[in-house]
Design a protein around this motif. Structure first.
Motif, PDB file in Angstrom:
ATOM      1  N   ALA A 103       0.823  -1.208   0.000  1.00 19.59           N
ATOM      2  CA  ALA A 103       0.000   0.000   0.000  1.00 19.59           C
ATOM      3  C   ALA A 103       0.856   1.256   0.000  1.00 19.59           C
ATOM      4  O   ALA A 103       0.569   2.235  -0.709  1.00 19.59           O
ATOM      5  CB  ALA A 103      -0.932  -0.011   1.209  1.00 19.59           C
ATOM      6  N   LEU A 104       1.923   1.259   0.781  1.00 18.77           N
ATOM      7  CA  LEU A 104       2.814   2.419   0.833  1.00 18.77           C
ATOM      8  C   LEU A 104       3.516   2.630  -0.500  1.00 18.77           C
ATOM      9  O   LEU A 104       3.707   3.771  -0.947  1.00 18.77           O
ATOM     10  CB  LEU A 104       3.834   2.223   1.950  1.00 18.77           C
ATOM     11  N   GLN A 105       3.884   1.544  -1.164  1.00 17.66           N
ATOM     12  CA  GLN A 105       4.481   1.656  -2.489  1.00 17.66           C
ATOM     13  C   GLN A 105       3.502   2.302  -3.475  1.00 17.66           C
ATOM     14  O   GLN A 105       3.888   3.156  -4.284  1.00 17.66           O
ATOM     15  CB  GLN A 105       4.875   0.264  -2.993  1.00 17.66           C
ATOM     16  N   LEU A 106       2.243   1.903  -3.411  1.00 15.28           N
ATOM     17  CA  LEU A 106       1.227   2.492  -4.298  1.00 15.28           C
ATOM     18  C   LEU A 106       1.064   3.980  -4.028  1.00 15.28           C
ATOM     19  O   LEU A 106       0.948   4.787  -4.951  1.00 15.28           O
ATOM     20  CB  LEU A 106      -0.112   1.781  -4.097  1.00 15.28           C
ATOM     21  N   ALA A 107       1.048   4.346  -2.748  1.00 17.17           N
ATOM     22  CA  ALA A 107       0.828   5.744  -2.376  1.00 17.17           C
ATOM     23  C   ALA A 107       2.004   6.643  -2.732  1.00 17.17           C
ATOM     24  O   ALA A 107       1.835   7.854  -2.909  1.00 17.17           O
ATOM     25  CB  ALA A 107       0.535   5.844  -0.880  1.00 17.17           C
ATOM     26  N   ALA A 108       3.194   6.066  -2.836  1.00 20.98           N
ATOM     27  CA  ALA A 108       4.381   6.873  -3.139  1.00 20.98           C
ATOM     28  C   ALA A 108       4.473   7.259  -4.608  1.00 20.98           C
ATOM     29  O   ALA A 108       5.233   8.164  -4.966  1.00 20.98           O
ATOM     30  CB  ALA A 108       5.641   6.118  -2.724  1.00 20.98           C
ATOM     31  N   ASP A 109       3.713   6.584  -5.457  1.00 18.78           N
ATOM     32  CA  ASP A 109       3.723   6.896  -6.882  1.00 18.78           C
ATOM     33  C   ASP A 109       2.862   8.119  -7.179  1.00 18.78           C
ATOM     34  O   ASP A 109       1.835   8.339  -6.534  1.00 18.78           O
ATOM     35  CB  ASP A 109       3.199   5.714  -7.702  1.00 18.78           C
ATOM     36  N   GLU A 110       3.281   8.886  -8.173  1.00 16.15           N
ATOM     37  CA  GLU A 110       2.491  10.050  -8.576  1.00 16.15           C
ATOM     38  C   GLU A 110       1.446   9.613  -9.599  1.00 16.15           C
ATOM     39  O   GLU A 110       1.561   9.859 -10.797  1.00 16.15           O
ATOM     40  CB  GLU A 110       3.407  11.128  -9.150  1.00 16.15           C
ATOM     41  N   THR A 111       0.431   8.930  -9.118  1.00 14.44           N
ATOM     42  CA  THR A 111      -0.661   8.467  -9.964  1.00 14.44           C
ATOM     43  C   THR A 111      -1.981   8.898  -9.343  1.00 14.44           C
ATOM     44  O   THR A 111      -2.010   9.482  -8.255  1.00 14.44           O
ATOM     45  CB  THR A 111      -0.651   6.927 -10.103  1.00 14.44           C
ATOM     46  N   ASP A 112      -3.084   8.603 -10.040  1.00  8.25           N
ATOM     47  CA  ASP A 112      -4.404   8.943  -9.510  1.00  8.25           C
ATOM     48  C   ASP A 112      -5.062   7.739  -8.841  1.00  8.25           C
ATOM     49  O   ASP A 112      -6.263   7.723  -8.634  1.00  8.25           O
ATOM     50  CB  ASP A 112      -5.304   9.487 -10.625  1.00  8.25           C
ATOM     51  N   LEU A 113      -4.267   6.739  -8.476  1.00 11.26           N
ATOM     52  CA  LEU A 113      -4.840   5.541  -7.867  1.00 11.26           C
ATOM     53  C   LEU A 113      -5.192   5.745  -6.395  1.00 11.26           C
ATOM     54  O   LEU A 113      -6.182   5.205  -5.905  1.00 11.26           O
ATOM     55  CB  LEU A 113      -3.866   4.365  -7.992  1.00 11.26           C
ATOM     56  N   VAL A 114      -4.377   6.514  -5.659  1.00  7.08           N
ATOM     57  CA  VAL A 114      -4.500   6.590  -4.206  1.00  7.08           C
ATOM     58  C   VAL A 114      -4.841   8.013  -3.759  1.00  7.08           C
ATOM     59  O   VAL A 114      -4.084   8.950  -4.006  1.00  7.08           O
ATOM     60  CB  VAL A 114      -3.198   6.131  -3.518  1.00  7.08           C
ATOM     61  N   ALA A 115      -5.984   8.139  -3.083  1.00  7.15           N
ATOM     62  CA  ALA A 115      -6.372   9.428  -2.505  1.00  7.15           C
ATOM     63  C   ALA A 115      -6.035   9.496  -1.026  1.00  7.15           C
ATOM     64  O   ALA A 115      -5.851  10.579  -0.466  1.00  7.15           O
ATOM     65  CB  ALA A 115      -7.871   9.664  -2.694  1.00  7.15           C
ATOM     66  N   GLY A 116      -5.961   8.357  -0.382  1.00  5.30           N
ATOM     67  CA  GLY A 116      -5.642   8.299   1.033  1.00  5.30           C
ATOM     68  C   GLY A 116      -5.115   6.923   1.390  1.00  5.30           C
ATOM     69  O   GLY A 116      -5.427   5.930   0.726  1.00  5.30           O
ATOM     70  N   LEU A 117      -4.288   6.864   2.432  1.00  4.08           N
ATOM     71  CA  LEU A 117      -3.608   5.623   2.816  1.00  4.08           C
ATOM     72  C   LEU A 117      -3.849   5.341   4.286  1.00  4.08           C
ATOM     73  O   LEU A 117      -3.638   6.208   5.145  1.00  4.08           O
ATOM     74  CB  LEU A 117      -2.104   5.767   2.554  1.00  4.08           C
ATOM     75  N   ILE A 118      -4.298   4.112   4.581  1.00  3.75           N
ATOM     76  CA  ILE A 118      -4.424   3.657   5.967  1.00  3.75           C
ATOM     77  C   ILE A 118      -3.486   2.476   6.155  1.00  3.75           C
ATOM     78  O   ILE A 118      -3.589   1.470   5.447  1.00  3.75           O
ATOM     79  CB  ILE A 118      -5.867   3.245   6.309  1.00  3.75           C
ATOM     80  N   LEU A 119      -2.567   2.610   7.092  1.00  4.77           N
ATOM     81  CA  LEU A 119      -1.628   1.538   7.416  1.00  4.77           C
ATOM     82  C   LEU A 119      -2.059   0.924   8.741  1.00  4.77           C
ATOM     83  O   LEU A 119      -1.991   1.569   9.789  1.00  4.77           O
ATOM     84  CB  LEU A 119      -0.207   2.082   7.498  1.00  4.77           C
TER      85      LEU A 119
END
Length: 279
Positions: A103-119
């Motif tokens: 999840a953290l890897q996804l959030a670190a990318d500059e894409t429109d996939l992730v609006a918020g991250l819960i770990l």
């Protein structure tokens, strides 16, 4: 006992990725931990499907998904492929334990996939050299699985290791049933990925809001691992469920649901600006 939605499948490379989906609305993408698969999120499917579109995968080598490698980039690529195939954008991505690494890897990318991250009860990876022998926390489980003894007693043993002493029998049974589906490939590949991942180097690239959700009695994520995660993401909101162990999503699903809803609705409120560290 509460049930998760039926499995679905997406073709990927020379195999397939299994996932479950239910609900409608803004998307929440769920990534389970080492002892789990997409069934782990049954309680959240039940409590959140009326408000959101929920998607939970079986990670590569876990559940009904095929094997696609043992590096964090392999897991990340598979997650991206599934999200894009299902046309998921601006999702709240929830990663539990091992799933938090992806999840953290996804959030670190500059894409429109992730609006918020819960770990959820997660960590940054162990940063071990590539190819080093697996740590006991993974090697011991592989030895047990290799013996062929994976029954309900094994599941109960795993469940009790990750939960406080006063955990209800229903919760233990729920977690145990999922643990009995453990695959040697999952512990092998997920353990290798977790052992060699070094997510501290990408935390500065995360530009989405982050919630760090932890159990006050977690026996799986050490205090040092938790402190390192907080230090690497100083802008993150922190929530501790005092009586929860490692599996707060099953131990205290009502509290977890409340915090997910509050976090998600803050991100997606109509008047909000683009989400980020400084909002």
């Amino acid at each position: 006992m509460i049930e998760a939605p039926e499995l679905r499948y997406m073709s990927y490379k020379s195999g397939r990725i299994a996932y479950r989906e239910s609900g409608a609305g803004r998307p929440i993408f769920l990534l389970h931990g080492m002892n789990g698969d997409s069934r782990s999120w049954a309680y959240l499917f039940h409590s959140l499907k009326a408000s959101f579109r929920l998607i939970a995968w079986d990670a590569p080598s876990f559940g009904a998904s095929d094997v696609f490698g043992n590096e964090v980039k392999d897991f990340k690529s598979a997650a991206e492929a599934l999200m894009k195939n299902l046309e998921v954008q601006d999702a709240v991505v929830i990663g539990h334990s091992m799933g938090g690494l992806v999840a953290l890897q996804l959030a670190a990318d500059e894409t429109d996939l992730v609006a918020g991250l819960i770990l959820s009860s997660s960590h940054l990876g162990f940063s071990k050299p590539k190819g080093e022998a697996l740590m006991p926390r993974y090697a011991d489980r592989i030895e047990r699985l290799s013996s062929g003894v994976v029954d309900i007693d094994y599941g109960i043993e795993r469940a009790r290791r990750s939960t406080p002493p006063n955990t209800s029998d229903n919760t233990i049974q729920f977690l145990a049933n999922i643990s009995t589906g453990a695959r040697l490939e999952g512990i092998r590949d997920g353990g290798r990925m977790s052992q060699e991942a070094d997510n501290i180097s990408i935390c500065s690239q995360v530009d989405a809001p982050v919630l760090i959700l932890s159990g006050g009695q977690d026996k799986v994520i050490s205090s040092d691992m938790h402190a390192a995660l907080i230090a690497a993401l100083p802008f993150a909101k922190q929530v501790v469920i005092p009586k929860a162990g490692h599996a707060s999503y099953a131990e205290y699903p009502g509290e977890v649901t409340k915090h997910i809803k509050e976090f998600a609705m803050k991100i997606w409120r109509p008047s909000s600006n683009s989400p980020g560290k400084n909002n």
